[in-house]
Design an enzyme around this catalytic site. Structure first.
Site, PDB file in Angstrom:
ATOM      1  CG  ASP A 198      -1.876   1.207   1.230  1.00  0.00           C
ATOM      2  OD1 ASP A 198      -2.366   1.596   0.147  1.00  0.00           O
ATOM      3  OD2 ASP A 198      -2.119   1.789   2.306  1.00  0.00           O
ATOM      4  CB  SER A 199       0.173   4.766  -0.807  1.00  0.00           C
ATOM      5  OG  SER A 199      -1.050   4.834  -0.082  1.00  0.00           O
TER       6      SER A 199
ATOM      7  CD  GLU B   8       0.009   6.898   5.771  1.00  0.00           C
ATOM      8  OE1 GLU B   8       1.159   6.906   6.213  1.00  0.00           O
ATOM      9  OE2 GLU B   8      -0.563   5.858   5.353  1.00  0.00           O
TER      10      GLU B   8
ATOM     11  CE1 TYR C 185       2.367   5.761  -3.777  1.00  0.00           C
ATOM     12  CE2 TYR C 185       1.263   3.858  -4.717  1.00  0.00           C
ATOM     13  CZ  TYR C 185       2.407   4.458  -4.232  1.00  0.00           C
ATOM     14  OH  TYR C 185       3.581   3.741  -4.216  1.00  0.00           O
ATOM     15  N   GLY C 186      -3.463   9.058  -4.068  1.00  0.00           N
ATOM     16  CA  GLY C 186      -4.749   9.477  -4.635  1.00  0.00           C
ATOM     17  C   GLY C 186      -4.680  10.731  -5.482  1.00  0.00           C
TER      18      GLY C 186
ATOM     19  CB  CYS D 152      -3.313   0.467  -2.483  1.00  0.00           C
ATOM     20  SG  CYS D 152      -3.405   2.202  -2.973  1.00  0.00           S
ATOM     21  CG  ASN D 153      -9.748   0.433  -3.040  1.00  0.00           C
ATOM     22  OD1 ASN D 153     -10.655  -0.235  -3.495  1.00  0.00           O
ATOM     23  ND2 ASN D 153      -9.398   0.362  -1.762  1.00  0.00           N
ATOM     24  CB  THR D 154      -5.175   4.816  -5.326  1.00  0.00           C
ATOM     25  OG1 THR D 154      -6.122   5.254  -4.338  1.00  0.00           O
ATOM     26  CG2 THR D 154      -4.868   5.955  -6.262  1.00  0.00           C
TER      27      THR D 154
ATOM     28  CB  CYS E 220      -9.606   4.538   0.364  1.00  0.00           C
ATOM     29  SG  CYS E 220      -7.970   4.966   0.983  1.00  0.00           S
ATOM     30  CB  THR E 221      -6.840  -0.216   2.158  1.00  0.00           C
ATOM     31  OG1 THR E 221      -5.732   0.559   1.665  1.00  0.00           O
ATOM     32  CG2 THR E 221      -7.284  -1.196   1.080  1.00  0.00           C
ATOM     33  CG  HIS E 222      -5.146   5.010   4.236  1.00  0.00           C
ATOM     34  ND1 HIS E 222      -4.619   4.490   3.077  1.00  0.00           N
ATOM     35  CD2 HIS E 222      -4.088   5.509   4.944  1.00  0.00           C
ATOM     36  CE1 HIS E 222      -3.305   4.671   3.069  1.00  0.00           C
ATOM     37  NE2 HIS E 222      -2.948   5.286   4.194  1.00  0.00           N
TER      38      HIS E 222
HETATM   39  N1  DGL Z   1      -4.947   2.985   0.759  1.00  0.00           N
HETATM   40  C1  DGL Z   1      -4.952   3.615  -0.529  1.00  0.00           C
HETATM   41  C2  DGL Z   1      -6.226   3.225  -1.295  1.00  0.00           C
HETATM   42  O1  DGL Z   1      -6.833   2.221  -0.979  1.00  0.00           O
HETATM   43  C3  DGL Z   1      -4.733   5.077  -0.344  1.00  0.00           C
HETATM   44  C4  DGL Z   1      -4.252   5.747  -1.579  1.00  0.00           C
HETATM   45  C5  DGL Z   1      -3.491   7.033  -1.324  1.00  0.00           C
HETATM   46  O2  DGL Z   1      -2.335   6.960  -0.922  1.00  0.00           O
HETATM   47  O3  DGL Z   1      -4.069   8.097  -1.604  1.00  0.00           O
HETATM   48  O4  DGL Z   1      -6.623   3.848  -2.249  1.00  0.00           O
END
Ligand code: DGL
Length: 286
Positions: free
Chosen positions: A17-18, A159, A49-50, A80-82, A191-193
């Site tokens: 993930d990011s 974060e 990453y978004g 990570c979805n992005t 989003c996994t966050h």
């Molecule tokens: N956890 C990432 C997701 O699922 C976050 C992406 C990001 O860093 O913006 O999209």
């Protein structure tokens, strides 16, 4: 693991993930597959990453996967979805022999379950703007109205380990404005966050809205793929959990421990934290 070589069953599952968001997927995998070793990579040098271009996200993700494979990972989970939206197709083209599990917003189950015919997806701009997302809506919404909510700034809050309190709630209220006067009954955490903001999100949208987190389904998919490829570990010996960041190591260690809580208290597992120089990811576009 490189192309064409059969990996060891005892090799780790690589999770990427990011940042710390993918830990919401990591914990589901560990819950379902306690006999597997795990290697988690957080690219915190480049989070979020978004807001990055799909090209940048794809390049960063390819570099991360190359590193995980170099470390011997037998299966990759893009938690990570992005990153999945930007890179899943090209990753599978680059490594056709490697099992790669990706993420996508759970529009299908939400659209099947809704009683009001109105669901919402909370995700990063990168996920919502991707063609992968519009394809999902086209295929699975089936006449259900899908509202998109841009979670700009929420990844950074997680974060920083800002998970609750008035500032977080105010921010979430703003994000939820497009659905404040509609009868949405399912809200997809895209989003996994965001599962780490679950309590605050629930407070803001009210108890009648069901929050959908795809992480348990991703863990089940990981198990299925391991079984199909006969890659499940049958080791009785200790498994190891390794956590790696391209960002600040002490901050990563602290937030990982806070987010995973009791799971990391297990005494018999070798647990290690490590910093990785972002230059080792061979990415030249940022
Ligand atoms: N956890 C990432 C997701 O699922 C976050 C992406 C990001 O860093 O913006 O999209």
């Amino acid at each position: 693991m490189t192309k064409g070589r059969s990996p060891l069953k005892t090799a780790p599952i690589g999770v990427f993930d990011s940042g710390v968001g993918g830990l919401s997927v990591w914990r589901e995998i560990v819950h379902l597959l306690p006999g597997e070793s795990m290697l988690y990579l957080a690219d915190q040098a480049h989070v979020p990453y978004g807001a990055r271009s799909p090209r940048e996200v794809a390049a960063l993700t390819h570099a991360a996967v190359a590193w995980l494979l170099d470390q011997g990972a037998k299966l990759i989970v893009i938690a990570c979805n992005t990153a999945s939206a930007a890179a899943l197709t090209s990753l599978r083209q680059q490594w056709p022999d490697v099992p790669i599990v990706g993420m996508e917003p759970a529009i299908k189950p939400a659209s099947q379950a809704t009683k009001t015919g109105q669901v919402a997806v909370l995700a990063t701009p990168g996920t919502l703007r991707a063609s992968r997302f519009s394809n999902l809506v086209e295929r699975f919404a089936n006449g259900v109205q899908v509202y998109t909510l841009m979670g700009t700034g929420l990844v950074e809050m997680v974060e920083r380990h800002e998970l609750s309190g008035p500032t977080v709630e105010r921010k979430l209220q703003k994000v939820m404005i497009p659905i404040q006067d509609v009868a949405v009954d399912y809200l997809v955490l895209g989003c996994t966050h965001f599962p780490f903001l679950r309590e605050s999100i629930q407070k803001v949208v009210g108890e009648n809205v069901v929050l959908v987190d795809p992480a348990p389904a991703v863990a089940r998919q990981t198990r299925r793929v391991l079984q199909n490829r006969q890659l499940q570990s049958h080791a009785n010996g200790p498994v190891s959990w390794r956590f790696v960041t391209t960002g600040d190591l002490p901050a990563f260690r602290t937030s990982t421990k806070r987010l995973l809580g009791d799971i990391l208290a297990s005494p018999e597992k070798p647990i290690s934290f490590q910093a990785l120089d972002k230059k080792k990811l061979h990415f030249s576009g940022a």
